[in-house]
Design an enzyme around this catalytic site. Structure first.
Site, PDB file in Angstrom:
ATOM      1  N   LYS A  52       0.628  -1.022  -0.065  1.00 17.55           N
ATOM      2  CA  LYS A  52       0.050  -0.032  -0.164  1.00 17.55           C
ATOM      3  C   LYS A  52       0.896   1.183   0.024  1.00 17.55           C
ATOM      4  CE  LYS A  52      -3.750  -2.469   2.213  1.00 17.55           C
ATOM      5  NZ  LYS A  52      -4.598  -2.757   3.361  1.00 17.55           N
ATOM      6  N   GLN A  96      -4.504  -1.402   9.926  1.00 17.62           N
ATOM      7  CA  GLN A  96      -4.294  -2.992   9.208  1.00 17.62           C
ATOM      8  C   GLN A  96      -4.980  -3.807  10.173  1.00 17.62           C
ATOM      9  OE1 GLN A  96      -3.189  -3.445   5.962  1.00 17.62           O
ATOM     10  NE2 GLN A  96      -4.033  -5.627   6.305  1.00 17.62           N
ATOM     11  N   ASP A 119     -11.131   2.890   4.287  1.00 15.88           N
ATOM     12  CA  ASP A 119     -11.691   1.312   4.276  1.00 15.88           C
ATOM     13  C   ASP A 119     -12.840   1.128   3.980  1.00 15.88           C
ATOM     14  OD1 ASP A 119      -9.089  -0.383   3.821  1.00 15.88           O
ATOM     15  OD2 ASP A 119      -8.758  -0.550   6.040  1.00 15.88           O
TER      16      ASP A 119
END
Ligand code: NDP
Length: 291
Positions: A52, A96, A119
């Site tokens: 990412k 994460q 997200d």
């Protein structure tokens, strides 16, 4: 058979995003800025976060990696979240998952400012998505929709069977594909571990989305001729002949299913790269929404 090439499509998307960033910075403005919070040193998580950050660099985003010890307390993590929420120079961030067991994931997700939740996991975004309002759509289902659109796969009126009902893949993709609009208007069946006669369902499906995490679960006899197959699964399967000691497998027995499918995503190189590209797209959206 059409190969739904996620790697190539993600590259096209990244070039488009790169151009958008150039036109922002050419005006003397700061580029979009994404942060990633990683707690602990889980191997797969480190790999995902690394990709990412590299993708951010590629398109010209600013990126910040906040790497915290596995022993970080929930209160300490919440303090980081508060700082990220308040930072006006930051457009979006991700935490994460999975988090270490002593941290309540739900509490952390709820603390994220929905306007920076690229997200799309916060209930405010999930609810807005389900109500067809402007929202951040979770990157994996968003990537599947983008892939279907770009390859002009007809979904309207088709029977789609989604295998898996997780909050990050199965559930949102089932909602999106049943909504009105592009890559939508499908009649969707959601299957899970309690589903009986899965074979009968998949055998009747025009489109199958596999998101359960069991390598090569979908085999040729479970699929009808001409079906469209989307394989979300990513499992590291031990393989001593490989330098890394493992190989990546999807949820589909690729070779045998591909011979019957009209279109299929490979693993790797299908949904995975799309997920990262859509995270970038969400960050660009966040930048524009916050300006
Ligand atoms: P989860 O483990 O959260 O969910 C798995 C789902 O599959 C559950 O709903 C479960 O049912 C269902 N399931 C399990 N076994 C069966 C079975 N035998 N028959 C039917 N359904 C079954 O997984 P995720 O959704 O997070 O991930 C799924 C896969 O996708 C994983 O391999 C993951 O690594 C991959 N992934 C890939 C991404 C990408 O970028 N390509 C992004 C995210 C995930 P129940 O609800 O009843 O337990």
């Amino acid at each position: 058979m059409i190969l739904l090439d996620g790697k190539k499509t993600a590259q096209t998307l990244k070039e488009e995003i790169k151009q958008a960033v150039t036109s922002i910075t050419d005006k003397g403005k700061r580029p979009p800025h994404l942060a990633a919070v990683l707690v602990g040193n889980d191997g797969a998580s480190l790999t995902y976060v690394g990709s990412k950050v590299r993708a951010c660099d590629y398109v010209g985003f600013e990126s910040t990696l906040i790497q915290l010890e596995a022993s970080t307390t929930e209160a300490e993590l919440l303090k980081h979240i508060e700082d990220l929420n308040k930072n006006p120079e930051l457009d979006g961030y991700i935490v994460q998952l999975p988090l270490p067991k002593h941290i309540d994931e739900e509490k952390i997700l709820l603390a994220i400012d929905p306007a920076k939740d690229v997200d799309g996991f916060h209930p405010a975004n999930f609810g807005r998505m389900a109500l067809e309002m402007e929202a951040f759509i979770p990157a994996t289902p968003f990537g599947i929709i983008e892939l279907l659109e770009r390859y002009q796969i007809e979904t309207s009126g088709k029977h789609c069977v989604v295998v898996g009902r997780s909050h990050i893949v199965g559930r949102p993709i089932s909602i999106l594909m049943s909504q009105k609009g592009l890559a939508g208007n499908a009649t969707v069946t959601v299957a899970h571990s309690r589903t009986k006669n899965l074979n009968t369902l998949t055998k009747e499906a025009d489109i199958i989305v596999m998101a359960l995490g069991i390598p090569e679960y979908l085999t040729a006899p479970m699929v009808k001729e001409g079906a469209v197959i989307i394989d979300v699964g990513i499992t590291r399967v031990p393989d001593s002949t490989h330098p890394k000691g493992y190989v990546i497998k999807g949820d589909v027995a690729y070779e045998e299913v591909a011979s019957k499918a009209s279109a299929i995503t490979p693993v790797p190189g299908g949904v995975g790269p799309m997920t990262i590209a859509m995270l970038l797209k969400n960050t660009l959206l966040a930048y524009h929404r916050n300006h």
